[in-house]
Design a protein around this motif. Sequence first.
Motif, mmCIF file in Angstrom:
data_model
loop_
_atom_site.group_PDB
_atom_site.id
_atom_site.type_symbol
_atom_site.label_atom_id
_atom_site.label_comp_id
_atom_site.label_asym_id
_atom_site.label_seq_id
_atom_site.Cartn_x
_atom_site.Cartn_y
_atom_site.Cartn_z
ATOM 1 N N LYS A 1 -3.342 24.712 10.993
ATOM 2 C CA LYS A 1 -4.360 23.785 9.966
ATOM 3 C C LYS A 1 -4.264 23.958 8.439
ATOM 4 N N ASP A 2 -2.384 24.179 8.200
ATOM 5 C CA ASP A 2 -1.973 23.826 6.777
ATOM 6 C C ASP A 2 -1.870 22.756 6.629
ATOM 7 N N PRO A 3 -2.727 22.988 5.154
ATOM 8 C CA PRO A 3 -1.975 21.183 4.971
ATOM 9 C C PRO A 3 -0.538 20.821 3.949
ATOM 10 N N PHE A 4 -0.072 21.418 3.557
ATOM 11 C CA PHE A 4 1.260 21.704 3.087
ATOM 12 C C PHE A 4 1.521 21.447 4.485
ATOM 13 N N ALA A 5 1.772 22.183 5.451
ATOM 14 C CA ALA A 5 3.411 21.741 6.531
ATOM 15 C C ALA A 5 3.491 19.722 7.250
ATOM 16 N N HIS A 6 2.551 19.547 6.418
ATOM 17 C CA HIS A 6 1.718 17.556 6.697
ATOM 18 C C HIS A 6 1.906 17.313 5.650
ATOM 19 N N CYS A 7 2.818 17.000 5.549
ATOM 20 C CA CYS A 7 2.746 15.302 4.039
ATOM 21 C C CYS A 7 3.720 14.795 4.475
ATOM 22 N N ALA A 8 3.009 13.244 3.765
ATOM 23 C CA ALA A 8 3.841 12.217 4.113
ATOM 24 C C ALA A 8 3.305 11.346 3.118
ATOM 25 N N MET A 9 4.364 10.035 2.974
ATOM 26 C CA MET A 9 3.999 9.244 1.753
ATOM 27 C C MET A 9 4.583 7.492 2.594
ATOM 28 N N ASN A 10 3.388 6.949 3.032
ATOM 29 C CA ASN A 10 3.421 6.379 3.562
ATOM 30 C C ASN A 10 3.168 5.192 2.878
ATOM 31 N N VAL A 11 4.092 4.145 2.778
ATOM 32 C CA VAL A 11 4.605 2.679 2.357
ATOM 33 C C VAL A 11 4.086 1.669 3.438
ATOM 34 N N VAL A 12 3.579 0.892 2.701
ATOM 35 C CA VAL A 12 2.951 -0.358 3.956
ATOM 36 C C VAL A 12 3.737 -1.821 2.641
ATOM 37 N N LEU A 13 4.776 -2.785 3.662
ATOM 38 C CA LEU A 13 4.881 -4.138 2.861
ATOM 39 C C LEU A 13 4.494 -4.942 3.344
ATOM 40 N N TYR A 14 2.995 -5.809 3.486
ATOM 41 C CA TYR A 14 2.562 -7.144 3.690
ATOM 42 C C TYR A 14 3.248 -8.545 3.711
ATOM 43 N N GLY A 15 3.612 -9.401 4.104
ATOM 44 C CA GLY A 15 3.936 -11.055 3.276
ATOM 45 C C GLY A 15 5.695 -10.869 4.170
ATOM 46 N N ASP A 16 6.696 -11.871 3.325
ATOM 47 C CA ASP A 16 7.451 -11.670 4.290
ATOM 48 C C ASP A 16 8.732 -11.052 4.293
ATOM 49 N N ARG A 17 8.460 -9.416 4.532
ATOM 50 C CA ARG A 17 9.309 -8.955 4.207
ATOM 51 C C ARG A 17 8.338 -7.930 5.044
ATOM 52 N N LEU B 1 12.940 -7.350 -3.172
ATOM 53 C CA LEU B 1 11.920 -7.978 -3.230
ATOM 54 C C LEU B 1 11.023 -7.069 -4.490
ATOM 55 N N ARG B 2 10.566 -8.748 -5.079
ATOM 56 C CA ARG B 2 10.443 -9.145 -6.722
ATOM 57 C C ARG B 2 9.296 -9.248 -6.983
ATOM 58 N N TRP B 3 7.925 -8.721 -6.943
ATOM 59 C CA TRP B 3 6.968 -10.064 -7.583
ATOM 60 C C TRP B 3 5.859 -8.604 -8.144
ATOM 61 N N CYS B 4 5.449 -9.521 -9.521
ATOM 62 C CA CYS B 4 3.916 -8.831 -9.685
ATOM 63 C C CYS B 4 2.373 -8.828 -9.711
ATOM 64 N N GLY B 5 1.192 -8.221 -9.575
ATOM 65 C CA GLY B 5 0.408 -8.493 -9.556
ATOM 66 C C GLY B 5 -0.508 -7.801 -9.635
ATOM 67 N N SER B 6 -1.637 -7.969 -9.300
ATOM 68 C CA SER B 6 -3.056 -6.340 -9.333
ATOM 69 C C SER B 6 -3.053 -5.658 -8.738
ATOM 70 N N GLY B 7 -3.460 -4.165 -9.093
ATOM 71 C CA GLY B 7 -3.767 -3.181 -7.759
ATOM 72 C C GLY B 7 -4.480 -2.427 -8.357
ATOM 73 N N TYR B 8 -4.512 -1.390 -7.451
ATOM 74 C CA TYR B 8 -5.695 -0.322 -7.446
ATOM 75 C C TYR B 8 -5.460 1.280 -7.016
ATOM 76 N N PHE B 9 -5.968 2.122 -8.067
ATOM 77 C CA PHE B 9 -5.401 3.208 -7.331
ATOM 78 C C PHE B 9 -6.822 4.644 -7.307
ATOM 79 N N THR C 1 0.557 -1.011 0.397
ATOM 80 C CA THR C 1 -0.024 0.330 -0.102
ATOM 81 C C THR C 1 1.022 1.178 -0.327
ATOM 82 N N ILE C 2 0.825 2.348 -0.723
ATOM 83 C CA ILE C 2 1.360 3.407 -1.053
ATOM 84 C C ILE C 2 0.239 4.558 -1.219
ATOM 85 N N ILE C 3 0.042 5.614 -0.034
ATOM 86 C CA ILE C 3 -1.037 6.576 0.222
ATOM 87 C C ILE C 3 0.493 7.797 -0.152
ATOM 88 N N ALA C 4 0.400 9.166 -1.028
ATOM 89 C CA ALA C 4 0.675 10.097 -1.043
ATOM 90 C C ALA C 4 -0.474 11.255 -0.448
#
Length: 286
Positions: free
Chosen positions: A29-45, A138-146, A10-13
């Motif tokens: 409450k300035d949204p541009f002062a609170h940015c993140a790239m969230n990255v989550v790997l599930y499985g063996d690693r 880690l390398r794999w191929c699969g189905s995705g959603y955006f 899962t990746i969320i900008a």
Amino acid sequence: MSDDGRQGLTIIAFIGSVFSPYYAWSAEKDPFAHCAMNVVLYGDRSRFAMTERRAASLDRGPDHIAIGPSAMTWDGTALTVRIDERGAPLPHRLRGSIRLEPRGFTEGPFHLDRAGRHRWWPMAPSSRVEVAFEQPDLRWCGSGYFDTNDGDEPLEAAFSRWTWCRAELPDGAAILYDVHHRQGGGQNLSLRFATDGSRREIRPPAPAALPATKLWRMARETRSDDGRSRVLTTFEDTPFYARSLLALTLGGEPVRAMHESLSLDRFRNPLVRLMLPFRMPRPLPR
């Protein structure tokens, strides 16, 4: 999700990180002062990274967004994501690239609330994904959603909770989105899209009970053709959020579905927000 079902990603900008305690506590409450790239790997690693960054770390345009050292770029055919992050609370390095190639695009966004303040667009519900990470290897191929989301107020102001579910079908994908409005009532979206993104009719599935998560007892429920579903794997079990892999039937097809449950009542609890900096660090300004 990888084709063999063993790996997930899962990746969320975020611009104005909706789950950021720092954003909730800030006076401006300035949204541009609170940015993140969230990255989550599930499985063996398994890995998790969500470092919050300030406006100076953001660069964006019609075909790209960069937050710190990570970036997403659209070339007209595919979305390429280059990741260079450190995990939290364990500082594992996440470095690699992901290529997402949509098979088709859907029409415009859906409104999730009565006032139209929260918008959701499942832009490319059926895509192919190629994952190539150097750290971890880690390398794999699969189905995705955006998809994309945007709103004019905090999520917890409009919703008390929601569940979301997406499954790959032989001719596209199905998405179930059930939101519960804070002022009462809610909205149940049952969507089916062909591979090219065109909308197909789907019979609204019946409610299907699921067990609460083991650690934090997060409530879970979904829907399926026959009112039955089972949890294959629980990927995330947190005080206010759960992500799971389910087995159920949609559109007459037995499917594996990625599922999420979100409790915004739990999220706005001050004690829960105090826990979040352990997983969502925010570097001190230089």
